[in-house]
Every structure is written in C-alpha cells, then in structure tokens.
Design an enzyme around this catalytic site. Structure first.
Site, PDB file in Angstrom:
ATOM      1  N   ASP A  20       0.824  -1.218  -0.148  1.00  0.00           N
ATOM      2  CA  ASP A  20       0.026   0.047  -0.063  1.00  0.00           C
ATOM      3  C   ASP A  20       0.764   1.165  -0.059  1.00  0.00           C
ATOM      4  OD1 ASP A  20      -1.528   2.322   0.757  1.00  0.00           O
ATOM      5  OD2 ASP A  20      -2.823   1.058   2.047  1.00  0.00           O
ATOM      6  N   HIS A 135      -6.444  11.645  13.892  1.00  0.00           N
ATOM      7  CA  HIS A 135      -7.229  11.659  13.015  1.00  0.00           C
ATOM      8  C   HIS A 135      -8.331  10.555  12.971  1.00  0.00           C
ATOM      9  CE1 HIS A 135      -4.794  13.715  10.137  1.00  0.00           C
ATOM     10  NE2 HIS A 135      -3.617  12.938  10.361  1.00  0.00           N
ATOM     11  N   ASP A 265       5.916  15.778  11.073  1.00  0.00           N
ATOM     12  CA  ASP A 265       5.894  15.753   9.737  1.00  0.00           C
ATOM     13  C   ASP A 265       5.662  17.212   9.308  1.00  0.00           C
ATOM     14  OD1 ASP A 265       3.373  15.888  10.833  1.00  0.00           O
ATOM     15  OD2 ASP A 265       2.476  14.313   9.810  1.00  0.00           O
TER      16      ASP A 265
END
Ligand code: Q9C
Ligand code: ZN
Length: 664
Positions: A20, A135, A265
């Site tokens: 993936d 999230h 990030d």
C-alpha cells in the site's frame, strides 16, 4: 520538577502486511529511531521513565462508540484477508493482529502522562507512541490512527482532575479532524491546528479544515484552524502564527493543562508535509508553550515520517522540556505572502471571539487578493510539476550550549542566595583598567558612591556569560539606572546584539544606539521623548505596566516577534522601581525571554524589590511562571498603541506583519 518519558517497544510490534503506497511510510522504525536518539544523546537518562498501561474500555469510550470499540476488538483474531477487508472501510489506515494492543498502549501512555503531570510527579513529559491518534473519529479509524490518544487524554484530564480548560496544540502537518469533531461544540477544550491544506487539495481534503470553521454553538471560537495553502513553510511562518494567533489566544484562554499533538511531519524533509521548518524550531514552539498552565505540558507523538528529521525534532522537544535553553532562532526572514494571507484570514475569522484579536484587520471584501493568489498559484503549480522532487538536506542541529552555572546572582550581603544559584561577586580576571574607568565614568561629584561597588561584578558576570560559563544572572543593585547604563556599555562592546527590555520609566538618559548593536524596548505609562526607531521601541501603556492584558498583549505580539527577529546574544531585562508590573506577569516575561540568546538573560532590579527576587530567580532556573488568571479585554488604548507600533515597524521587522501587502 522532572520530565516524563513514556515509551514501550511493544508499540513497534505491528506493521503493514500488504502493499500500500499510502501507508508504507508508517513504520516501526519511526519509534525506534526516536528512542535511540534520546538514549544516544543522554536525554532519555535525564527523564523520569514512566511505564505505559493499556487504556481501559471506559477510557476509550470517553471518545469512541461502543460499536467501533467492539469492531476493533475483533481484529487480533482476523486472517490477513479479513484484516484487509476490515481496513477498506476506513481511509488511509491499516490493521494488523497486534495493532489493537498497541492502540490501547498508545492511548494508555497518554493517560499515564496526564496522571504523572497532574499528580505533580513531573512537570512535563512526552509519550512516544504508535499508532498516532488525531485522525481517528468516534466510529472510525483514519490516517494511521486507531484511537484518538490526545482527545481521550483531554476528556480524561477534565473528568479525573476537574480541569476547566484544556488547550490542545496540534503542530502535526495534517489536520486532526478527529480532535476537531470531538470538541467542536465544547468551550472547555480549545483546539488549535495548523495543517497543509492547499485550498482543500491536500488530504483529508475537508472543507471544514479551513480557517472559517471556528467551532459550533457554545464552542464557537474554540476551534482554530490555520490552513497552509503552500508547501515550503519555514520557521518564520510557524513563529508568526504562534506570536499573532496561538499565544495571544492561549493566554486569554488560560488553560489548566496543555496537550500537544506532537507530529513532526511539519519539519523539513518530511515526505507528507513538504515543509522547510528546521528541527530546532520545535525547541522554540515547546518553550513558548511552557509558561502556560504553570508549565503543565504533555506532548504525545503523532506523525513524522522522515527518519532523520523526526528524531532530531523529538530530541529538540524533549531537551526543551528538560529545561535546557533553546538554540538561537537564527536569521528569520519573515513570513511568506501565503502564510500572511492565512494569518490574516484566521485572525479575522476569530475576531468576534477573542478580545486580543478585536482590532485585527477585516478580510478585504473584494476578491482582489485571492484572485492574485490563485493566479500565482497556477503558475507555480505548473513549475512544480515539471521539477522532480529532490531530497532535502539540512544541517544537523547543533549541540545546545549548557554552561555549568544556571543562574549567578549579585546580591547585597544581607540577602541569602537561593538554592540552585551561585552567589557571584568575583572580579577575578577583570582588567583593573576597566574597573578604574568604570569608577571614573560613574562616580559623579567625585564622591565615592557606594552603588559603584556592584559594577565590577556586573562587568565580570557579563564576561562569563559571553564565555558560556554562566547562562543567566540577576543583580540586586542600589541604582538600577546606573547599573543599566554601565552594563549596556560593556555588553555592547562584547556582544554583537543586545536586547534591552526595560519595564518602567527611565530616570537617566536612554541607553542604546541606532547602529543595531542594541535594541531597546521600553514599557511605560509615559510618552517617550525620543521617537520610534528601528532600534528604539517605546511602548506607552495607559496604566503603565499595571494592566495584565495590555502588557501581555504587547509582550506576545510585539516584544517576542522583535526579539526573535533581532536574535540577540544577550537579553538585559531591567525592572525600574515602581513600574507597577504584577509579579506573575514579570515572571511570564522572564520565562518567555529565555527562549532568546540561548538563555543568556541578565536581570537588573533595585534592592528594595527583594520580595519578587525569589520568584524571578525561580524562572531563571527554568521553572514555569505561575498561570495568569484568564485575561480580560486589554484597554482599547493599549491595543491601539501596539497596533500603531506594529504598523510603524513592520517594514523593518517582518515578524510583526499580520497581513499580506497589497498586490501590485
Ligand atoms: N499524501 C498522521 O500524520 N495519507 N497521519 C495522506 C496524501 C494519510 C497521516 C496521503 C496521512 C496520514 C498521524
Ligand atoms: Zn501528520
């Protein structure tokens, strides 16, 4: 008061089991490289190690639905095919037979951290966890996240410790939409997030990640989204948002606890964020939050996918939590146009809810500036598609200077030196000629002024700060004006740049020059006789320094941006007798200024101010300032004064800008 580090390598025991290309960046090494870096640098050993625990069903149900929890509970027994099938119903996430166990540990680690901080076992801490959390939603995994670790921690802290206000700062480069949904209508949890947005072209591509989603009903104003509409944001862009949005609002909100969705990030080199902020910016972001909530700060790892910048950023964060002064901010070039546009939009959207933003500029009614941006963007996008993404390189953050003496004090004989400090009266190594020159210069009327006796010690102290033998100092002197004049003269000869922060009225002539060797910022109740200049900034407040809101507003949105852009080698903080500043505000000022000049702060106070000398020293030693009460609206005159100064000075000091210049 220590710093907790919570980590368990069990959380490295799950990984992507199929191909993936979206999920393959979320790897176990993310955690191991961070922990190894903390060990190698000796930072882990300086922390209090706290074991993880599994979050209980009750903990998880604080945020998630029973149906979702029951569904995740079945994943350890699924076959590979069943796991793939289960994964398909969610976005950008993968499951593994051991991920449920790790997700319970990740949430439990956040709760252990909250418990350690709230019980006073430590003052701050960081939890290194996988899977991340911000999230995940009430009934859905998303974006590598299974349970919403920080949202659970916020509810848990409110419930178990009766906290009224929790601030969540999400500096990960993605929008923590799960956190937003959880607290949208809740005014007791203020959620701040900046995120790569690109006008909704970047994942998770939500309309509600934009600046105009401010919260609902009672929670209106308590959700702050800062969308980044361009990649390549730098240190200046991040700091601007802290100075002109997050910090003023956070001080007005007055949290009892600060939780950080600490994703890295947002640092340079990250394949997701594509931003250009250096790893040491996290030292400053951390430092700037550490005087809120009496220093109670819990950082919980979220994203971060570059295995070089991630551990560097984690080390910067932890070292700051441990109390080591931040590295120099370096030369900041000011925010870019796109960042200024975002800043302007956010400030204007939140004007109705926060008095610190009451005088923020409105959005232009014409579509001129957005049109300009769209045009520029199309051109840029084209250019970008043609260039191949090249690997970013950046220097490794420098080892932070850690002088052996944290705080040296020059005190009258009858004042005892507090623990942890060094009494300083040494004149050894001082050139006798320097001393006699000082005496000549400062003994007026030929009398042997007794206030002259501390001057040689002050000069010697400045020398030792320049040598990095001592971080910071404080002198209780008989004549603060004379001490200031003398210190400035000596320091300006020794250091490239000296920031002078003067609280209260000066009796003698103003120190400093216009050549940039010194920058003077003076807070007082009187209008200055000398005009505003690039290196001379008189801040005239209506009630002098006695109005908490007005003073803090000036500190956060004027002094800090000036100080960071100036990047001094020494901060001289002078407290004039009778200046009227509240002790808690003075402590905040002392704490915040230590982010500059690698912690080289020299404080001058008059002998009579003994009562606030111990609290001041405590801040120099790296203890958090006590929390200020919830701030009320600053006086309109004070806000106007700060706005006026920002307007006057923003051509010279780019970090003062809050709106983009009109397109030509
Ligand atoms: N390139 C965290 O950082 N994929 N999650 C986005 C766009 C999902 C990130 C694809 C990224 C999830 C915690
Ligand atoms: Zn992220």
């Amino acid at each position: 008061m220590g710093t907790a580090l919570i980590y368990d390598d069990e959380m490295t025991n799950y990984k992507l089991l199929w191909v993936d290309s979206i999920c393959n960046i979320e790897v176990p090494e993310r955690l191991t490289v961070c922990y190894e870096a903390l060990m190698r640098t000796g930072l882990a050993d300086r922390c209090v190690s706290i074991p993880v625990r599994e979050a209980t069903d009750a903990d998880i149900l604080l945020v998630h639905s029973e149906e979702y929890l029951e569904a995740v509970k079945k994943t350890p027994y699924m076959t590979l095919a069943e796991l793939m099938e289960f994964t398909l119903q969610y976005g950008d996430v993968y499951f593994h037979p051991n991920i449920y166990h790790c997700a319970k540990l990740a949430a439990g680690a956040a709760l252990q951290l909250v418990d350690s901080v709230m019980t006073g076992a430590v003052r701050t801490g960081m939890a290194l966890v996988r899977p991340p959390g911000h999230h995940s939603m009430r009934s859905a995994a998303n974006g590598f996240c299974v349970f919403n670790n920080v949202a659970i921690a916020a509810r848990y802290a409110r419930q178990k410790y009766g906290l009224e206000r929790v601030l969540i700062v999400d500096w990960d480069i993605h929008h923590g939409q799960g956190v937003q949904y959880c607290f949208e209508d809740d005014p007791s949890v203020l959620y701040f997030s900046w995120h790569r947005y690109e006008h909704q072209k970047f994942w998770p591509n939500l309309r509600e990640s934009d600046y105009d989603t401010v919260g609902k009903e009672k929670g209106a104003g308590f959700n702050i989204n800062v969308p980044w509409n361009r990649v390549g944001m730098r240190n200046s862009d991040y700091l601007s948002v802290f100075f002109h949005i997050l910090l003023p609002v956070a001080y007005e909100f007055c949290p009892d606890l600060v939780l950080v969705c600490a994703g890295f990030d947002s640092a340079i080199g990250d394949p997701e964020g594509e931003m250009c902020a250096s790893p040491d910016i996290f030292a400053h972001l951390t430092h700037l939050l550490m005087n809120l909530a009496g220093g109670k700060l819990c950082a919980v790892l979220e994203g971060g996918y570059n295995l070089t910048s991630l551990p560097q950023s984690v080390c910067q964060t932890v070292q700051t939590l441990l109390g080591d002064p931040a590295p120099p901010p370096g030369s900041l070039e000011g925010p870019c146009r796109s960042a200024l546009e975002s800043l302007h939009c956010v400030r204007s959207a939140h004007k109705p809810y926060w008095s610190c933003l009451k005088y923020a500029a409105d959005l232009p009614t014409s579509e001129s500036s957005s049109k300009h941006d769209k045009l520029a963007e199309e051109t840029k996008d084209k250019a970008e598609k043609e260039t191949v993404k090249e690997e970013k390189v950046w220097p490794e953050p420098q080892k932070r200077v850690c002088p052996p003496v944290r705080a040296a004090l020059i005190l009258p004989d009858n004042v005892t030196c507090p623990a942890g400090c060094q009494r300083f009266s040494s004149t050894e190594g001082l050139d006798p000629a320097t001393i006699s020159k000082l005496r000549e210069k400062f003994s007026k009327d030929g009398e042997n002024n007794s206030s002259l006796t501390t001057l040689p010690s002050l000069v010697a102290l400045v020398d030792k700060m320049e040598n990095h033998e001592i971080y910071s100092g404080l002198a209780l002197v008989q004549d603060v004006s004379m001490a200031m004049t003398c210190t400035v003269q000596h320091a300006a000869a020794l250091f490239q740049r000296v920031l002078i922060v003067c609280v209260g009225d000066m009796v003698e002539q103003k120190p400093g020059t216009e050549d940039g060797k010194t920058l003077l910022v003076q807070f007082s109740g009187n209008i200055s006789d000398k005009p505003i200049g690039k290196y001379h900034v008189p801040v005239c407040l209506k009630k002098g320094c006695g109005d908490v809101s007005g003073f803090m507003h000036a500190v956060l949105s004027l002094l800090l941006p000036l100080g960071y852009e100036y990047d001094p080698n020494l901060v001289l903080l002078v407290r004039m007798p009778g200046c009227g500043i509240w002790d808690s505000v003075w402590q905040q000022l002392t704490g915040l200024l230590q982010g500059l000049a690698q912690g080289h702060t020299l404080i001058l106070m008059q002998e009579e101010e003994k009562p606030c000398f111990v609290p001041t020293v405590s801040c120099l030693l790296g203890n958090a300032a006590p929390s200020l009460a919830s701030l009320c609206a600053p006086l309109p005159e004070d806000t106007e004064e700060v706005e006026k100064l920002r307007y006057h000075l923003q051509a010279d000091w780019k970090l003062l800008q809050t709106t983009a210049p009109e397109p030509q």
